[in-house]
Design an enzyme around this catalytic site. Structure first.
Site, PDB file in Angstrom:
ATOM      1  CB  SER A 164      28.804 -43.476 -23.006  1.00 45.80           C
ATOM      2  OG  SER A 164      28.726 -44.643 -23.798  1.00 45.80           O
ATOM      3  CE1 TYR A 200      23.529 -43.164 -23.665  1.00 46.34           C
ATOM      4  CE2 TYR A 200      25.297 -44.187 -24.926  1.00 46.34           C
ATOM      5  CZ  TYR A 200      24.739 -43.848 -23.703  1.00 46.34           C
ATOM      6  OH  TYR A 200      25.378 -44.192 -22.551  1.00 46.34           O
TER       7      TYR A 200
END
Length: 208
Positions: A26, A39
């Site tokens: 990501s 995250y």
């Protein structure tokens, strides 16, 4: 997760002396992303896993890469894409000025898994419409976020904090020279940040 998949499938790849591993990372694996600490930490770990594994197994004919998608039109980004409080803010940061479609991201994985990428390994490929490049290059649309990063990093230096008459004051001259558009609101955020620091960090150094 990615680590367990690596453990499961890598032995067969090593035995065949051929394999393609493409991890789904990501943008959060390439920079610090506020409010999603867990995250962000996990994606940074995945980037590190990708590079370490690539260095270890490359001589066995196995490539290991990762893709960092940007904001894609999926349920995961629905709030950002549809809520007017966020939509414009996020779109303005993307140089291409639009969200990605899933069909634009999938071919990146196909490429890294194909023979066309047989000499590509240990790479972290961002498919994000130029977002991470804009942020890292002090893109104009991302100036507020980058100024905050710069400001708070500078607060960590001894030159930026000092104790004066029992009150913490901020020396922003260096930052203002770098970013003349520093706002008073940002300075207030910094003051709030300092007030939350342990008091022992704010004590003046004894004179010698």
């Amino acid at each position: 997760g990615a680590f367990l998949c690596l453990q499961e499938f890598l032995p067969d790849m090593l035995e065949r002396k051929w394999g393609r591993i493409v991890n789904v990372a990501s943008m959060a694996g390439l920079m610090g992303m506020p409010y999603i600490i867990a995250y962000t930490a996990s994606k940074h770990a995945l980037v590190g896993l990708t590079r370490a594994a690539a260095a270890e197994v490359g001589k066995h004919g196995v490539t290991v890469n990762a893709v960092c998608p940007g904001y894609v039109e999926t349920p995961m980004t629905e709030t950002i894409r549809t809520d007017e409080r966020f939509r414009g803010k996020y779109l303005d940061r993307i140089p291409m000025g639009r969200w990605a479609e899933p069909e634009e991201i999938a071919p990146v994985f196909v490429f890294l898994a194909s023979d066309a990428a047989s000499y590509v390994t240990g790479q972290i490929l961002a498919a994000d419409g130029g977002l991470t490049v804009a942020l890292m290059a002090f893109g104009l649309e991302a100036k507020t976020t980058l100024t905050q990063v710069l400001f708070f990093k500078s607060l960590a230096s001894q030159a930026t904090l000092r104790h004066c008459s029992g009150k913490v004051s901020i020396n922003t001259s260096l930052l203002e020279a770098l970013r003349p558009d520093l706002s008073e609101q940002l300075k207030e955020h910094a003051r709030s940040f300092i007030r939350r620091l342990p008091s022992k960090l704010l004590q003046p150094k004894p004179s010698v």
